[in-house]
Design an enzyme around this catalytic site. Structure first.
Site, PDB file in Angstrom:
ATOM      1  N   GLU A  67      79.901  73.510 -47.313  1.00 35.41           N
ATOM      2  CA  GLU A  67      81.276  73.514 -47.824  1.00 35.41           C
ATOM      3  C   GLU A  67      81.348  74.257 -49.152  1.00 35.41           C
ATOM      4  OE1 GLU A  67      84.085  70.187 -47.408  1.00 35.41           O
ATOM      5  OE2 GLU A  67      84.074  70.102 -49.613  1.00 35.41           O
ATOM      6  N   PRO A  70      87.513  77.489 -53.159  1.00 35.73           N
ATOM      7  CA  PRO A  70      87.961  78.798 -53.660  1.00 35.73           C
ATOM      8  C   PRO A  70      87.725  78.914 -55.162  1.00 35.73           C
ATOM      9  CG  PRO A  70      89.667  77.750 -52.332  1.00 35.73           C
ATOM     10  CD  PRO A  70      88.635  76.712 -52.610  1.00 35.73           C
ATOM     11  N   HIS A 131      90.305  74.303 -44.389  1.00 42.59           N
ATOM     12  CA  HIS A 131      91.017  73.051 -44.655  1.00 42.59           C
ATOM     13  C   HIS A 131      92.509  73.334 -44.742  1.00 42.59           C
ATOM     14  CE1 HIS A 131      87.508  70.600 -46.614  1.00 42.59           C
ATOM     15  NE2 HIS A 131      87.044  71.467 -45.717  1.00 42.59           N
ATOM     16  N   ARG A 161      95.061  64.786 -44.842  1.00 44.91           N
ATOM     17  CA  ARG A 161      96.270  64.435 -45.583  1.00 44.91           C
ATOM     18  C   ARG A 161      96.240  65.107 -46.945  1.00 44.91           C
ATOM     19  NH1 ARG A 161      97.731  59.021 -48.824  1.00 44.91           N
ATOM     20  NH2 ARG A 161      96.341  60.155 -50.240  1.00 44.91           N
ATOM     21  N   TYR A 201      85.279  58.352 -43.300  1.00 40.78           N
ATOM     22  CA  TYR A 201      84.898  57.715 -44.569  1.00 40.78           C
ATOM     23  C   TYR A 201      83.921  56.574 -44.285  1.00 40.78           C
ATOM     24  CZ  TYR A 201      88.805  60.442 -46.228  1.00 40.78           C
ATOM     25  OH  TYR A 201      89.638  61.500 -46.525  1.00 40.78           O
ATOM     26  N   ARG A 329      77.271  76.096 -55.345  1.00 40.32           N
ATOM     27  CA  ARG A 329      75.935  76.390 -55.862  1.00 40.32           C
ATOM     28  C   ARG A 329      74.976  76.492 -54.678  1.00 40.32           C
ATOM     29  NH1 ARG A 329      75.831  71.693 -60.542  1.00 40.32           N
ATOM     30  NH2 ARG A 329      77.776  72.280 -61.598  1.00 40.32           N
ATOM     31  N   GLU A 467      63.185  97.658 -43.620  1.00 45.67           N
ATOM     32  CA  GLU A 467      62.954  98.759 -42.681  1.00 45.67           C
ATOM     33  C   GLU A 467      62.814 100.084 -43.424  1.00 45.67           C
ATOM     34  OE1 GLU A 467      65.246 100.943 -38.934  1.00 45.67           O
ATOM     35  OE2 GLU A 467      65.994  99.057 -39.737  1.00 45.67           O
ATOM     36  N   THR A 468      63.689 100.309 -44.420  1.00 44.75           N
ATOM     37  CA  THR A 468      63.628 101.543 -45.195  1.00 44.75           C
ATOM     38  C   THR A 468      62.376 101.588 -46.048  1.00 44.75           C
ATOM     39  OG1 THR A 468      66.048 101.432 -45.278  1.00 44.75           O
ATOM     40  CG2 THR A 468      64.997 103.059 -46.674  1.00 44.75           C
TER      41      THR A 468
END
Length: 659
Positions: A67, A70, A131, A161, A201, A329, A467-468
């Site tokens: 989770e 923003p 959400h 809610r 809960y 984090r 790969e490079t």
């Protein structure tokens, strides 16, 4: 293979290669297609989230989810998307993004819940749950958000809610006061389109009259159409296991995923407990109180505590997956997952490039190689396509690429700040050779002359891919000579699909590649290169173009060249990467623009440094080379070496190096 040379350069080094043929590289696009349908590489790309959960539960394959919330700032959004990429590498089943009513969560702002979740799906390839809360929203407003979410490719909703904005819950006129009503509304208006998650809960909702009443409300949410449950955090494994047993006893049969919070700081724990109205067990308080001012000690304790609790849950046989509250984090959560053996250090790539999780792209399995290091840009520029290549690219008849007018969209912007870029790329450039040094230091992974390691370029925002790295020594040499490489791959002849460096796709297969190199270089180099390339035809295909669009190629002007493909048990051949001439002309605009948008604009106008970058932009050419004889050792290094020898030879005796 068509080897007729096509050229549209009237004055530069390409002019003498003009033929009667005309290049169609910039021509009209048609939606007609000869693409075939190939079995998908990974059924997970088409399964719904609830189906993925069911498959994992049936197979006994445990999962985790994450989770995020923003960020408040634009720079925070850039950092969060980078975190998605890093944490997405560990293989989460899904992520979810919280809804903050006070932060304009349904808007187009880069910090909104809607845009963050959309970016995770479309540009990071992560299955995402958005959400949505009832708080301060009418029924019509909620429907508008859901319509927008559907359009953006979001297919999963967590119906809540939500917490009141003030101290007390206030009913919204024409809105909902309970999550059950929100679930019913989603099912009524959108039927079965969304997979719906609801909250559970383990100790009962703090506003419920009793634990038993809260369980009954949870069953109402499930009966209304919820597909699975994610719980609030808790501190003891027995708390969740009792809750799970009680849910099953009253007939709740859907998946119930425990919410895990690794304690990461004393103050953050206090704040979270205050918001969730939970009690911290005395045994945890006793450990934390003496070390509350030692952040490292608190974090280490939190990791240990979370690991032990998760082990009990997983060993119970009742818990197939874990949901982690990350607080945006990564260190603590990743460490817990590693200790549990859930973090995939080297996840198998379904395709050689980063996939999008948007439903309309679920069959996409072919892309041009040019955007290999800028997959988010490719997704942005093709977001309006009605269909996507599946099985083969076809005859370059895809819809037109969209324009990239904003190089500073938060999901396309460099992760590095301006000051860091200047330290890497040069606070003051002295000459074109200063630019060569930047490229060489990036390839070598070494500090520049000022002691700063170059970890990115405008075309590559990450360190060199593994790969490079196979080509590192040769790439260093050519970059020092002003062959400024931005994309390359080695030739591969039948490596197992499980190979940790070049492997991709289902197990038991074999992968193949043609050697490829793409670079900027001067007009003088191009003049010599064109002379040298004559003796390598038809083995080497090339396409050379300048910023004006003047170009020369010895490849068919509408026929793509497959440069990566795989053979897998019981499947048709998959060719996920092509060199396509029409796409190259669209990529050219972006590739040249990055010189200015990402590099030149770091400096003051009319400054010597800016003028050097501007000169390269205006006068250099973009070149791609393909060695078609993939079973043999790549000849592309020899091509560049011959070019350099021709340039270094006396002017009066160049013939010996010419074909």
């Amino acid at each position: 293979m068509v080897n007729q040379v096509h050229c549209t350069d009237s004055n530069g080094p390409l002019a003498k290669y003009e033929s009667s043929g005309t290049s169609s590289s910039g021509g009209d696009s048609s939606k007609e297609s000869s693409r075939c349908s190939t079995p998908l590489l990974d059924s997970d790309r088409t399964d719904r989230l609830r189906e993925k959960m069911r498959h994992r539960m049936e197979s006994g394959d445990r999962w985790f989810s994450l989770e995020f919330f923003p960020p408040r700032t634009a720079s925070g959004a850039v950092n969060l998307i980078s975190r998605f990429d890093r944490m997405g590498a560990g293989g989460p089943l899904f992520i979810d993004v919280t809804w903050h009513p006070a932060g304009d969560p349904g808007s187009d702002k880069e910090t909104s819940s809607m845009m963050i979740a959309s970016t995770a799906v479309n540009y990071c390839g992560l299955e995402s749950v958005l959400h949505i809360t009832c708080c301060n929203q009418s029924k019509e407003k909620i429907s508008q958000h859901l319509i927008k979410a559907k359009k953006l490719g979001l297919k999963n909703i967590m119906a809540l809610r939500g917490d009141p904005i003030g101290n007390e819950w206030e009913e919204e006129a024409g809105g909902f006061s309970y999550a059950t009503d929100l679930v019913k509304h989603v099912r009524c208006e959108f039927e079965d389109y969304f997979d719906i998650c609801v909250a559970g809960y383990p100790t009962g909702h703090p506003e419920a009259k009793s634990y038993e009443e809260d369980l009954r409300h949870l069953k109402e949410k499930v009966d209304a159409g919820a597909d699975f449950i994610v719980t609030q955090l808790f501190f003891r494994s027995e708390t969740f296991l009792k809750f799970l047993k009680d849910c099953r006893a009253i007939g709740i049969t859907c998946p119930i995923v425990p919410g895990i919070f690794p304690i990461q700081g004393y103050q953050s724990l206090r704040q979270l407990v205050k918001l969730s109205k939970l009690e911290v067990p005395e045994e945890i308080k006793e450990v934390m109180e003496p070390i509350k001012d030692n952040d490292a000690a608190i974090r280490n304790y939190g990791i240990d505590q979370a690991v032990e609790m998760c082990k009990v849950l997983l060993h119970s046989g009742e818990v197939p997956g874990l949901h982690f509250y990350t607080l945006n984090r990564e260190v603590a959560t990743m460490e817990v997952l590693r200790r549990l053996g859930l973090w995939l250090e080297d996840p198998r790539r379904p395709l050689p490039w980063a996939v999008s999780a948007h439903p309309k792209r679920k069959v996409e399995d072919v892309r041009p190689i040019f955007w290999a290091s800028r997959p988010k840009s490719y997704i942005y520029r093709t977001q309006d396509w009605d269909e996507f290549p599946n099985g083969r690219w076809g005859n370059s008849s895809s819809p037109a690429f969209g324009e990239l007018n904003d190089y500073y969209l938060f999901y396309l912007k460099s992760k590095c700040a301006k000051d860091a870029l200047l330290k890497m790329w040069g606070e003051e450039l002295m000459s074109e050779e200063s630019v060569y040094e930047v490229f060489t230091c990036y390839i070598a992974g070494k500090p520049n002359h000022n002691g700063h390691k170059v970890t990115c370029l405008p075309w590559n925002d990450d360190p060199l891919a593994s790969e490079t790295n196979l080509l590192k020594e040769e790439l260093e040499k050519v970059n020092r000579r002003g062959v400024l490489t931005i994309n390359s791959q080695p030739n591969i002849n039948g490596k197992p699909s499980s190979d940790p460096i070049v492997g991709w796709g289902p197990s038991g297969g074999y992968v193949f590649q043609k050697a490829y190199m793409e670079f900027f270089t001067s007009s003088e180099n191009v003049s010599a290169l064109l002379k040298v390339l004559k003796k390598y035809e038809p083995r080497v295909n090339y396409h050379i173009v300048n910023v004006k669009g003047e170009n020369v190629t010895n490849a068919h002007d509408m026929q793509p060249n497959a440069v990566t493909w795989g053979i897998f048990p019981g499947r048709e051949i998959i060719q996920p990467t092509v060199v396509d001439p029409v796409s190259f002309m669209s990529w050219k605009d972006e590739a040249f623009a990055l010189w200015i948008e990402q590099w030149a604009k770091l400096y003051e106008e009319e400054s010597p440094s800016r003028m050097i970058i501007q000169y390269i932009h205006d006068n250099y050419y973009l070149v791609n080379l393909v060695d078609n004889d993939f079973p043999l050792e790549s000849c592309l290094w020899e091509v560049i070496e011959d070019m350099c020898k021709l340039l270094d030879s006396p002017v009066e005796h160049p013939a010996e190096l010419q074909p």
